[in-house]
Design a protein around this motif. Structure first.
Motif, PDB file in Angstrom:
ATOM      1  N   LEU A 102       0.833  -1.198   0.000  1.00  0.00           N
ATOM      2  CA  LEU A 102       0.000   0.000   0.000  1.00  0.00           C
ATOM      3  C   LEU A 102       0.873   1.254   0.000  1.00  0.00           C
ATOM      4  O   LEU A 102       0.605   2.219  -0.732  1.00  0.00           O
ATOM      5  CB  LEU A 102      -0.929   0.004   1.210  1.00  0.00           C
ATOM      6  CG  LEU A 102      -1.757   1.280   1.425  1.00  0.00           C
ATOM      7  CD1 LEU A 102      -2.638   1.579   0.217  1.00  0.00           C
ATOM      8  CD2 LEU A 102      -2.612   1.151   2.687  1.00  0.00           C
ATOM      9  N   SER A 103       1.928   1.256   0.805  1.00  0.00           N
ATOM     10  CA  SER A 103       2.793   2.432   0.868  1.00  0.00           C
ATOM     11  C   SER A 103       3.493   2.672  -0.467  1.00  0.00           C
ATOM     12  O   SER A 103       3.694   3.829  -0.876  1.00  0.00           O
ATOM     13  CB  SER A 103       3.824   2.277   1.992  1.00  0.00           C
ATOM     14  OG  SER A 103       4.741   1.230   1.718  1.00  0.00           O
ATOM     15  N   ALA A 104       3.868   1.603  -1.167  1.00  0.00           N
ATOM     16  CA  ALA A 104       4.476   1.763  -2.492  1.00  0.00           C
ATOM     17  C   ALA A 104       3.480   2.361  -3.466  1.00  0.00           C
ATOM     18  O   ALA A 104       3.837   3.201  -4.303  1.00  0.00           O
ATOM     19  CB  ALA A 104       4.981   0.413  -3.002  1.00  0.00           C
ATOM     20  N   MET A 105       2.215   1.944  -3.354  1.00  0.00           N
ATOM     21  CA  MET A 105       1.188   2.496  -4.232  1.00  0.00           C
ATOM     22  C   MET A 105       0.958   3.974  -3.931  1.00  0.00           C
ATOM     23  O   MET A 105       0.773   4.794  -4.838  1.00  0.00           O
ATOM     24  CB  MET A 105      -0.112   1.711  -4.076  1.00  0.00           C
ATOM     25  CG  MET A 105      -1.243   2.194  -4.983  1.00  0.00           C
ATOM     26  SD  MET A 105      -0.759   2.316  -6.717  1.00  0.00           S
ATOM     27  CE  MET A 105      -0.216   0.640  -6.994  1.00  0.00           C
ATOM     28  N   VAL A 106       0.981   4.342  -2.658  1.00  0.00           N
ATOM     29  CA  VAL A 106       0.820   5.744  -2.285  1.00  0.00           C
ATOM     30  C   VAL A 106       1.987   6.566  -2.828  1.00  0.00           C
ATOM     31  O   VAL A 106       1.796   7.675  -3.358  1.00  0.00           O
ATOM     32  CB  VAL A 106       0.700   5.894  -0.758  1.00  0.00           C
ATOM     33  CG1 VAL A 106       0.765   7.362  -0.344  1.00  0.00           C
ATOM     34  CG2 VAL A 106      -0.598   5.269  -0.267  1.00  0.00           C
ATOM     35  N   ALA A 107       3.208   6.049  -2.707  1.00  0.00           N
ATOM     36  CA  ALA A 107       4.370   6.735  -3.252  1.00  0.00           C
ATOM     37  C   ALA A 107       4.232   6.915  -4.760  1.00  0.00           C
ATOM     38  O   ALA A 107       4.589   7.962  -5.320  1.00  0.00           O
ATOM     39  CB  ALA A 107       5.644   5.965  -2.915  1.00  0.00           C
ATOM     40  N   ASN A 108       3.703   5.901  -5.422  1.00  0.00           N
ATOM     41  CA  ASN A 108       3.426   5.961  -6.855  1.00  0.00           C
ATOM     42  C   ASN A 108       2.384   7.034  -7.148  1.00  0.00           C
ATOM     43  O   ASN A 108       2.540   7.844  -8.074  1.00  0.00           O
ATOM     44  CB  ASN A 108       2.951   4.574  -7.309  1.00  0.00           C
ATOM     45  CG  ASN A 108       2.475   4.522  -8.749  1.00  0.00           C
ATOM     46  OD1 ASN A 108       1.546   5.210  -9.139  1.00  0.00           O
ATOM     47  ND2 ASN A 108       3.087   3.647  -9.537  1.00  0.00           N
ATOM     48  N   LEU A 109       1.342   7.086  -6.343  1.00  0.00           N
ATOM     49  CA  LEU A 109       0.230   8.025  -6.552  1.00  0.00           C
ATOM     50  C   LEU A 109       0.694   9.481  -6.523  1.00  0.00           C
ATOM     51  O   LEU A 109       0.260  10.295  -7.340  1.00  0.00           O
ATOM     52  CB  LEU A 109      -0.833   7.822  -5.470  1.00  0.00           C
ATOM     53  CG  LEU A 109      -1.935   6.794  -5.703  1.00  0.00           C
ATOM     54  CD1 LEU A 109      -2.738   6.597  -4.424  1.00  0.00           C
ATOM     55  CD2 LEU A 109      -2.858   7.218  -6.830  1.00  0.00           C
ATOM     56  N   VAL A 110       1.553   9.825  -5.562  1.00  0.00           N
ATOM     57  CA  VAL A 110       1.867  11.234  -5.308  1.00  0.00           C
ATOM     58  C   VAL A 110       3.240  11.660  -5.829  1.00  0.00           C
ATOM     59  O   VAL A 110       3.709  12.751  -5.519  1.00  0.00           O
ATOM     60  CB  VAL A 110       1.766  11.554  -3.804  1.00  0.00           C
ATOM     61  CG1 VAL A 110       0.376  11.233  -3.279  1.00  0.00           C
ATOM     62  CG2 VAL A 110       2.825  10.811  -2.993  1.00  0.00           C
ATOM     63  N   ASP A 111       3.881  10.829  -6.636  1.00  0.00           N
ATOM     64  CA  ASP A 111       5.208  11.159  -7.176  1.00  0.00           C
ATOM     65  C   ASP A 111       6.210  11.419  -6.052  1.00  0.00           C
ATOM     66  O   ASP A 111       6.967  12.409  -6.089  1.00  0.00           O
ATOM     67  CB  ASP A 111       5.167  12.406  -8.069  1.00  0.00           C
ATOM     68  CG  ASP A 111       4.042  12.374  -9.092  1.00  0.00           C
ATOM     69  OD1 ASP A 111       3.587  11.276  -9.417  1.00  0.00           O
ATOM     70  OD2 ASP A 111       3.639  13.453  -9.554  1.00  0.00           O
ATOM     71  N   ALA A 112       6.240  10.570  -5.040  1.00  0.00           N
ATOM     72  CA  ALA A 112       7.141  10.775  -3.910  1.00  0.00           C
ATOM     73  C   ALA A 112       8.600  10.667  -4.353  1.00  0.00           C
ATOM     74  O   ALA A 112       8.934   9.958  -5.307  1.00  0.00           O
ATOM     75  CB  ALA A 112       6.854   9.756  -2.820  1.00  0.00           C
ATOM     76  N   ASP A 113       9.450  11.386  -3.653  1.00  0.00           N
ATOM     77  CA  ASP A 113      10.890  11.262  -3.877  1.00  0.00           C
ATOM     78  C   ASP A 113      11.464  10.088  -3.090  1.00  0.00           C
ATOM     79  O   ASP A 113      12.426   9.458  -3.526  1.00  0.00           O
ATOM     80  CB  ASP A 113      11.602  12.541  -3.425  1.00  0.00           C
ATOM     81  CG  ASP A 113      11.119  13.767  -4.168  1.00  0.00           C
ATOM     82  OD1 ASP A 113      11.126  13.746  -5.410  1.00  0.00           O
ATOM     83  OD2 ASP A 113      10.715  14.737  -3.506  1.00  0.00           O
ATOM     84  N   LEU A 114      10.864   9.829  -1.918  1.00  0.00           N
ATOM     85  CA  LEU A 114      11.423   8.821  -1.006  1.00  0.00           C
ATOM     86  C   LEU A 114      10.303   8.066  -0.310  1.00  0.00           C
ATOM     87  O   LEU A 114       9.342   8.671   0.176  1.00  0.00           O
ATOM     88  CB  LEU A 114      12.304   9.503   0.042  1.00  0.00           C
ATOM     89  CG  LEU A 114      12.918   8.617   1.138  1.00  0.00           C
ATOM     90  CD1 LEU A 114      13.911   7.625   0.536  1.00  0.00           C
ATOM     91  CD2 LEU A 114      13.598   9.471   2.199  1.00  0.00           C
ATOM     92  N   LEU A 115      10.432   6.756  -0.278  1.00  0.00           N
ATOM     93  CA  LEU A 115       9.560   5.880   0.505  1.00  0.00           C
ATOM     94  C   LEU A 115      10.407   5.238   1.587  1.00  0.00           C
ATOM     95  O   LEU A 115      11.415   4.588   1.294  1.00  0.00           O
ATOM     96  CB  LEU A 115       8.921   4.802  -0.371  1.00  0.00           C
ATOM     97  CG  LEU A 115       8.209   3.646   0.350  1.00  0.00           C
ATOM     98  CD1 LEU A 115       7.040   4.159   1.176  1.00  0.00           C
ATOM     99  CD2 LEU A 115       7.752   2.581  -0.646  1.00  0.00           C
ATOM    100  N   VAL A 116      10.018   5.431   2.849  1.00  0.00           N
ATOM    101  CA  VAL A 116      10.748   4.866   3.982  1.00  0.00           C
ATOM    102  C   VAL A 116       9.895   3.785   4.636  1.00  0.00           C
ATOM    103  O   VAL A 116       8.793   4.065   5.127  1.00  0.00           O
ATOM    104  CB  VAL A 116      11.112   5.948   5.016  1.00  0.00           C
ATOM    105  CG1 VAL A 116      11.793   5.316   6.219  1.00  0.00           C
ATOM    106  CG2 VAL A 116      11.999   7.015   4.394  1.00  0.00           C
ATOM    107  N   LEU A 117      10.393   2.559   4.634  1.00  0.00           N
ATOM    108  CA  LEU A 117       9.720   1.425   5.281  1.00  0.00           C
ATOM    109  C   LEU A 117      10.423   1.177   6.613  1.00  0.00           C
ATOM    110  O   LEU A 117      11.516   0.608   6.648  1.00  0.00           O
ATOM    111  CB  LEU A 117       9.786   0.183   4.391  1.00  0.00           C
ATOM    112  CG  LEU A 117       9.213   0.329   2.971  1.00  0.00           C
ATOM    113  CD1 LEU A 117       9.478  -0.934   2.163  1.00  0.00           C
ATOM    114  CD2 LEU A 117       7.726   0.639   3.005  1.00  0.00           C
ATOM    115  N   LEU A 118       9.814   1.651   7.692  1.00  0.00           N
ATOM    116  CA  LEU A 118      10.413   1.482   9.007  1.00  0.00           C
ATOM    117  C   LEU A 118       9.947   0.171   9.619  1.00  0.00           C
ATOM    118  O   LEU A 118       8.756  -0.121   9.675  1.00  0.00           O
ATOM    119  CB  LEU A 118      10.043   2.652   9.917  1.00  0.00           C
ATOM    120  CG  LEU A 118      10.646   4.008   9.530  1.00  0.00           C
ATOM    121  CD1 LEU A 118      10.267   5.060  10.560  1.00  0.00           C
ATOM    122  CD2 LEU A 118      12.158   3.925   9.386  1.00  0.00           C
TER     123      LEU A 118
END
Length: 338
Positions: free
Chosen positions: A161-177
Motif C-alpha cells: 500500500l505504501s508503495a502504491m501511495v508513493a506511486n500516486l503522489v510522485d514521492a521522492d522517497l519511501l521509507v519502510l520502518l
C-alpha cells in the motif's frame, strides 16, 4: 555518506514497530516518530504516513488475546478489530500532532477503488491537496470492506500500500520502518555473520532470495513484502529505504540524506500515466513474446507486433493494460492493447 535530499516523503509504520511488540500502541514511541515528522513539516517537507496498528488497537480495546476465542472464529475478526481500532488509531495521531499545531486527515484506500483511471486520479488529487494545505495524511487499507475473500480487492499488506501511495503522489522517497536495520545477507537474528546490504541498484532473484528468510517479526508483511514494495516504487522512480524505526532520529536523518539501512535506487522517473500502468492495479491480461519481439521492445524500443506474440492469457479489450513477458518468464513491461 549522504544522498540528495527528498522533498516529498511517504513513511510506512508497521504494527510491530508501533506496538513495540507488546500488542498495544506504544504512545511514547509513537510520540517520538510524530515529533520527527513535525520537524520535517516545519522545514517544508511534504509527508504522508501509511500506518498499521488499527487491528492491534482494536484487539487491545476489546481485551482479546492473539488467538480468537471459539465463539469468534466464525466472524471476520480482523475486520471487526479494524473497525474498532481505526478510530482509536486516528485519535492517537490527532492527539500527538496537536501540540505541534498540525492537522491530520484519515484516508482509507482499497485496491479495487484504484483500479480504474478515474479512481486512481481522484485518490491522487486528494492526497496532493492534503499536502498542499499542510495536512498530514494518515493512510491505511480499508480492512472493513477489503475482505480476504475478495483477493483482487486487497493490497494485502501496508508495505505494498505504501508503495502504491508513493506511486500516486510522485514521492521522492519511501521509507519502510521496521524492527530490523535493513536487508541482510542472512537472518541476523540467527546468523552472526549476516551483513547489512547498504545499497541495491537492481532487485535480482538473489536479492529476493535474501529477503525470503524470516528477517522480520512483523506478522503481516515481513521482508519479502518490503522487497515487493521496493520493486514497485523503484520502477515508478521512487527511492526506497528499509531501516530500523528504533534508530535515533531515523526519519530526520534519512530525510537529510544520511545513508542508513538499505537503500534501493529508482530505475528512472515515470510520467503519471506510465506509473498507473506499471502499478499492476489494472492489468487485465498477459502476453508472452518470442526472442525477436523481446529484443525489439527492450533494446530497439520498437512496438510489439502480433507476429511476435507466442501466448495470450486473460480476457481483455482495447484500452486494457497487459503485462508483457519473454519466453523465460521475465517481465519486460506493460502496455495498452489496441
Amino acid at each position: 555518506m549522504t544522498q540528495s535530499r527528498p522533498r516529498r516523503i511517504v513513511l510506512k509504520f508497521g504494527t510491530n514497530l508501533l506496538t513495540s511488540g507488546q500488542g498495544r500502541l506504544d504512545i511514547d514511541f509513537m510520540s517520538s516518530l510524530v515529533a520527527q515528522v513535525a520537524g520535517l513539516h516545519r522545514e517544508g517537507y511534504e509527508v504522508l504516513i501509511v500506518s498499521s496498528g488499527a487491528v492491534a488497537a482494536g484487539r487491545h480495546k476489546l481485551g482479546l488475546s492473539k488467538e480468537p476465542t471459539q465463539e469468534l472464529k466464525g466472524i471476520p475478526l480482523k475486520q471487526v478489530l479494524a473497525a474498532v481500532g481505526q478510530s482509536r488509531l486516528m485519535k492517537t495521531y490527532e492527539e500527538l500532532f496537536e501540540p505541534h499545531q498540525i492537522t491530520v486527515a484519515q484516508a482509507l484506500l482499497t485496491r479495487s477503488g484504484l483500479t480504474d483511471r478515474a479512481g486512481y486520479l481522484n485518490a491522487r488529487n486528494t492526497l496532493l491537496a492534503l499536502m498542499e494545505m499542510g495536512i498530514i495524511g494518515v493512510i491505511n487499507e480499508n480492512d472493513v470492506v477489503a475482505v480476504e475473500e475478495l483477493e483482487d480487492g486487497r493490497f494485502g499488506d501496508n508495505d505494498n500500500l505504501s508503495a502504491m501511495v508513493a506511486n500516486l503522489v510522485d514521492a521522492d522517497l519511501l521509507v519502510l520502518l521496521t524492527d530490523i536495520g535493513g536487508l541482510y545477507t542472512a537472518d541476523p537474528h540467527c546468523h552472526a555473520e549476516a551483513r547489512l546490504i547498504p545499497e541495491i541498484t537492481e532487485i535480482t532473484p538473489e536479492v529476493e532470495a535474501a529477503a525470503a528468510g524470516p528477517q522480520s517479526k512483523s506478522s503481516t508483511g515481513g521482508m519479502i513484502t518490503k522487497i515487493e514494495a521496493a520493486k514497485l516504487a523503484c520502477s515508478s522512480g521512487v527511492t526506497v529505504v528499509i531501516a530500523s524505526g528504533r534508530e535515533p532520529d531515523i526519519i530526520t536523518r534519512l530525510a537529510r540524506g544520511e545513508a542508513i539501512g538499505t537503500r534501493f535506487l529508482p530505475s528512472g522517473k515515470r510520467e503519471s500515466r506510465a506509473r498507473w500502468m506499471i502499478s499492476g492495479l489494472c492489468t487485465r491480461g498477459q502476453l508472452t513474446i518470442d526472442d525477436g519481439a523481446a529484443k525489439a521492445l527492450s533494446r530497439q524500443k520498437r512496438s510489439l507486433l502480433a507476429a511476435g506474440i507466442k501466448k495470450v492469457d486473460g480476457d481483455f479489450e482495447r484500452g486494457d493494460i497487459v503485462d508483457i513477458f519473454d519466453g523465460a518468464g521475465l517481465k519486460l513491461g506493460s502496455g495498452i492493447s489496441n
